[in-house]
Design an enzyme around this catalytic site. Structure first.
Site, PDB file in Angstrom:
ATOM      1  N   TYR A 182     -20.924   0.736   0.038  1.00 21.70           N
ATOM      2  CA  TYR A 182     -21.518   2.011   0.455  1.00 21.70           C
ATOM      3  C   TYR A 182     -21.465   3.054  -0.664  1.00 21.70           C
ATOM      4  O   TYR A 182     -21.637   4.240  -0.435  1.00 21.70           O
ATOM      5  CB  TYR A 182     -20.796   2.555   1.699  1.00 21.70           C
ATOM      6  CG  TYR A 182     -21.020   1.697   2.923  1.00 21.70           C
ATOM      7  CD1 TYR A 182     -22.095   1.931   3.774  1.00 21.70           C
ATOM      8  CD2 TYR A 182     -20.163   0.637   3.218  1.00 21.70           C
ATOM      9  CE1 TYR A 182     -22.310   1.152   4.893  1.00 21.70           C
ATOM     10  CE2 TYR A 182     -20.372  -0.162   4.333  1.00 21.70           C
ATOM     11  CZ  TYR A 182     -21.451   0.106   5.166  1.00 21.70           C
ATOM     12  OH  TYR A 182     -21.665  -0.670   6.280  1.00 21.70           O
ATOM     13  N   SER A 183     -21.192   2.584  -1.871  1.00 16.96           N
ATOM     14  CA  SER A 183     -20.876   3.477  -2.987  1.00 16.96           C
ATOM     15  C   SER A 183     -22.008   4.430  -3.379  1.00 16.96           C
ATOM     16  O   SER A 183     -23.143   4.018  -3.633  1.00 16.96           O
ATOM     17  CB  SER A 183     -20.513   2.587  -4.185  1.00 16.96           C
ATOM     18  OG  SER A 183     -20.585   3.306  -5.374  1.00 16.96           O
ATOM     19  N   ASN A 184     -21.651   5.721  -3.473  1.00 18.58           N
ATOM     20  CA  ASN A 184     -22.611   6.708  -3.976  1.00 18.58           C
ATOM     21  C   ASN A 184     -22.954   6.403  -5.423  1.00 18.58           C
ATOM     22  O   ASN A 184     -24.063   6.658  -5.887  1.00 18.58           O
ATOM     23  CB  ASN A 184     -22.000   8.114  -3.921  1.00 18.58           C
ATOM     24  CG  ASN A 184     -21.771   8.579  -2.498  1.00 18.58           C
ATOM     25  OD1 ASN A 184     -22.569   8.294  -1.613  1.00 18.58           O
ATOM     26  ND2 ASN A 184     -20.672   9.291  -2.276  1.00 18.58           N
ATOM     27  N   ILE A 212     -23.087   3.420  -6.956  1.00 16.99           N
ATOM     28  CA  ILE A 212     -24.041   2.305  -7.054  1.00 16.99           C
ATOM     29  C   ILE A 212     -25.460   2.814  -6.772  1.00 16.99           C
ATOM     30  O   ILE A 212     -26.415   2.512  -7.491  1.00 16.99           O
ATOM     31  CB  ILE A 212     -23.644   1.167  -6.064  1.00 16.99           C
ATOM     32  CG1 ILE A 212     -22.402   0.419  -6.574  1.00 16.99           C
ATOM     33  CG2 ILE A 212     -24.790   0.208  -5.768  1.00 16.99           C
ATOM     34  CD1 ILE A 212     -22.630  -0.421  -7.835  1.00 16.99           C
TER      35      ILE A 212
END
Ligand SMILES: Cc1ncc(COP(=O)(O)O)c(C=O)c1O
Length: 315
Positions: free
Chosen positions: A77-79, A81
């Site tokens: 869910y990485s911002n 990425i």
């Protein structure tokens, strides 16, 4: 994403000057505190907040060193990425995202976006992911993908700091305290690099046990050859159970803040920072007359994934 100020390659060379908005509130009036929000969430529709600040000099360095490919790491869910994929698309670089944990289909909104922006996704087990920065692991990745410019998890390295410092230089009010949410510590390290005498940084770690960030900030400032700052204070009690965990009071705060001020906050980082700042103000931790800037570091892309996981909590 919600707002767009600028787009395209031109923002690589220009000062961004994201808006600085004053917050009006009865608590702030009662405590005689002036509070501003630095709206870095409005920098770019997809490369928002601290992500753009941290990617800027990495993208420039990658290009100047002749790389056409960026590889980076992050959770599902990485911002970071999300923003790295968008940066690749905006600036003509191939991107590879090494993702923590096995692939689950359908892809969540973050990974779905990253893939549609052209990012190649490589899922690795959680135990493999722990070795992500070892020479052995990186060599294997080079065998698989060819040569690439490596950006660490969260985008926090020496090149991230001058980009973040620029946000502090843009602020044209004479503030006493500047606040930011912390994950890896790169953002608050860049902020420390921009402080003037007498100014302080307050960091609000989004994960449990966040006091390691003091060391990380020192390490990053040293690596970036910037003077170390003794003006950082971390408030480690506002993690709400840990990374991407929440409590009802946090959700209520975020939803009420949006209704009252028209400013969306994300539940993983900026919501926790703002909640913590308000608690500190309630506890009279700031002298009357203090001027405070809270940095909106973005992260709003994460709301869809959060609502998908937990039910439609964030309005
Ligand atoms: C929206 C947002 N705010 C704050 C942070 C914390 O930044 P740092 O990792 O530089 O401490 C992150 C991510 O890492 C983020 O995505």
């Amino acid at each position: 994403m919600r707002n767009s100020m600028q787009s395209g390659v031109d923002i690589l060379s220009r000062q961004l000057n994201s808006p600085l908005e004053k917050i009006q509130d009865s608590l702030l009036e009662e405590k005689e505190i002036e509070l501003y929000i630095k709206r870095d969430d409005m920098i770019h529709p997809e490369i928002s907040g601290n992500k753009w600040r941290k990617m800027k000099y990495n993208v420039i360095e990658a290009r100047q060193s002749g790389f056409d490919k960026i590889l980076t790491f992050g959770g599902a869910y990485s911002n970071h990425i999300y923003a790295a994929a968008a940066s690749g698309k905006a600036f003509g670089l191939q991107t590879i995202g090494v993702i923590r944990g096995e692939e689950t289909l359908p892809l969540n909104p973050t990974l779905n976006f990253a893939k549609s922006a052209g990012m190649e996704l490589k899922h690795v087990s959680r135990s493999e992911y722990r070795n992500k920065h070892t020479d052995e692991f990186v060599s294997k990745l080079r065998e698989e993908f060819g040569d690439f410019y490596l950006v660490p998890e969260g985008g926090s390295n020496a090149f991230a700091l001058p980009g973040v410092k620029e946000l502090v230089d843009e602020i044209d009010v004479d503030f006493d305290i500047i606040c930011a949410a912390c994950g890896t510590g790169g953002t608050v390290a860049g902020i420390c690099a921009g402080l003037k005498t007498g100014q302080k940084a307050w960091g609000f770690p989004a994960l449990k046990g966040g006091s390691f960030i003091y060391n990380e900030v020192d390490r990053l400032l040293k690596e970036a050859k910037l003077p170390s700052s003794g003006n950082l204070e971390l408030f480690t009690e506002f993690h709400f159970g840990g990374y991407a965990k929440y409590k009802v009071e946090l959700i209520e705060f975020i939803n009420a803040f949006k209704v009252k001020h028209g400013i969306p906050l994300d539940p993983v980082y900026t919501g926790k920072m703002m909640f913590g700042l308000y608690e500190n103000i309630k506890k009279d931790m700031l002298p009357k007359g203090s001027v405070v800037v809270a940095v909106h570091t973005g992260g709003l892309q994460g709301i869809d994934g959060f609502n998908e996981r937990y039910g439609a909590l964030i309005e």
